[in-house]
Design a protein around this motif. Structure first.
Motif, short mmCIF file in Angstrom:
data_model
loop_
_atom_site.label_atom_id
_atom_site.label_comp_id
_atom_site.label_asym_id
_atom_site.label_seq_id
_atom_site.Cartn_x
_atom_site.Cartn_y
_atom_site.Cartn_z
N MET A 16 36.75 -101.16 6.75
CA MET A 16 35.80 -100.60 7.69
C MET A 16 35.73 -99.10 7.48
SD MET A 16 36.29 -102.21 11.46
CE MET A 16 36.85 -103.89 11.30
N ILE B 236 35.64 -97.44 12.67
CA ILE B 236 35.92 -98.55 13.57
C ILE B 236 35.04 -98.41 14.81
CG2 ILE B 236 37.68 -99.62 15.02
CD1 ILE B 236 39.69 -98.86 12.83
N MET C 25 34.44 -104.24 15.11
CA MET C 25 35.63 -104.98 15.52
C MET C 25 35.26 -106.40 15.94
SD MET C 25 38.32 -103.24 14.96
CE MET C 25 39.45 -104.34 15.75
N LEU D 274 45.57 -99.83 16.14
CA LEU D 274 44.70 -98.79 15.57
C LEU D 274 45.37 -97.42 15.61
CD1 LEU D 274 41.38 -99.61 17.47
CD2 LEU D 274 41.96 -100.28 15.15
N SER E 183 41.29 -93.47 16.19
CA SER E 183 40.38 -94.61 16.14
C SER E 183 40.42 -95.38 17.46
CB SER E 183 40.73 -95.55 14.99
OG SER E 183 40.63 -94.89 13.76
N LEU F 203 37.24 -95.94 19.96
CA LEU F 203 36.84 -97.30 20.32
C LEU F 203 36.84 -97.48 21.85
CD1 LEU F 203 36.01 -100.05 19.16
CD2 LEU F 203 38.43 -100.69 19.23
N ASN G 276 40.83 -94.84 10.88
CA ASN G 276 39.82 -95.82 10.46
C ASN G 276 40.41 -97.02 9.72
OD1 ASN G 276 37.66 -94.48 11.67
ND2 ASN G 276 37.48 -93.11 9.93
#
Length: 77
Positions: free
Chosen positions: A1, A4, A9, A26, A30, A34, A68
């Protein structure tokens, strides 16, 4: 990826048929990105533990997960 994101996801979880026997760890940056995207999408509401499609998303505290990137952790003992 490359980056992220919430959609990335979700797609990864579906494509790899992940079940609640795993969790995803993570990098802290990241994870923060998220969570912020999740909050924006869900009207500033978040469940604890933080899950996407039933898979727990954790912040890496070991320093082993690069930005990431993520680790899949077995949660079955």
């Amino acid at each position: 990826m490359e980056k992220i994101t919430l959609d990335a996801m979700r797609n990864f979880i579906i494509e790899n048929e992940l079940t609640d026997s795993v969790a995803i760890s993570l990098h802290p940056d990241s994870f923060d990105d998220l969570v912020m995207e999740y909050l924006d999408t869900n009207g500033n509401q978040i469940e604890r533990p933080f899950e996407i499609l039933g898979i727990e998303i954790l912040q890496d505290e070991t320093g082993n997960v690069p930005t990431n990137k993520f680790n899949i952790l077995d949660t079955v003992e």
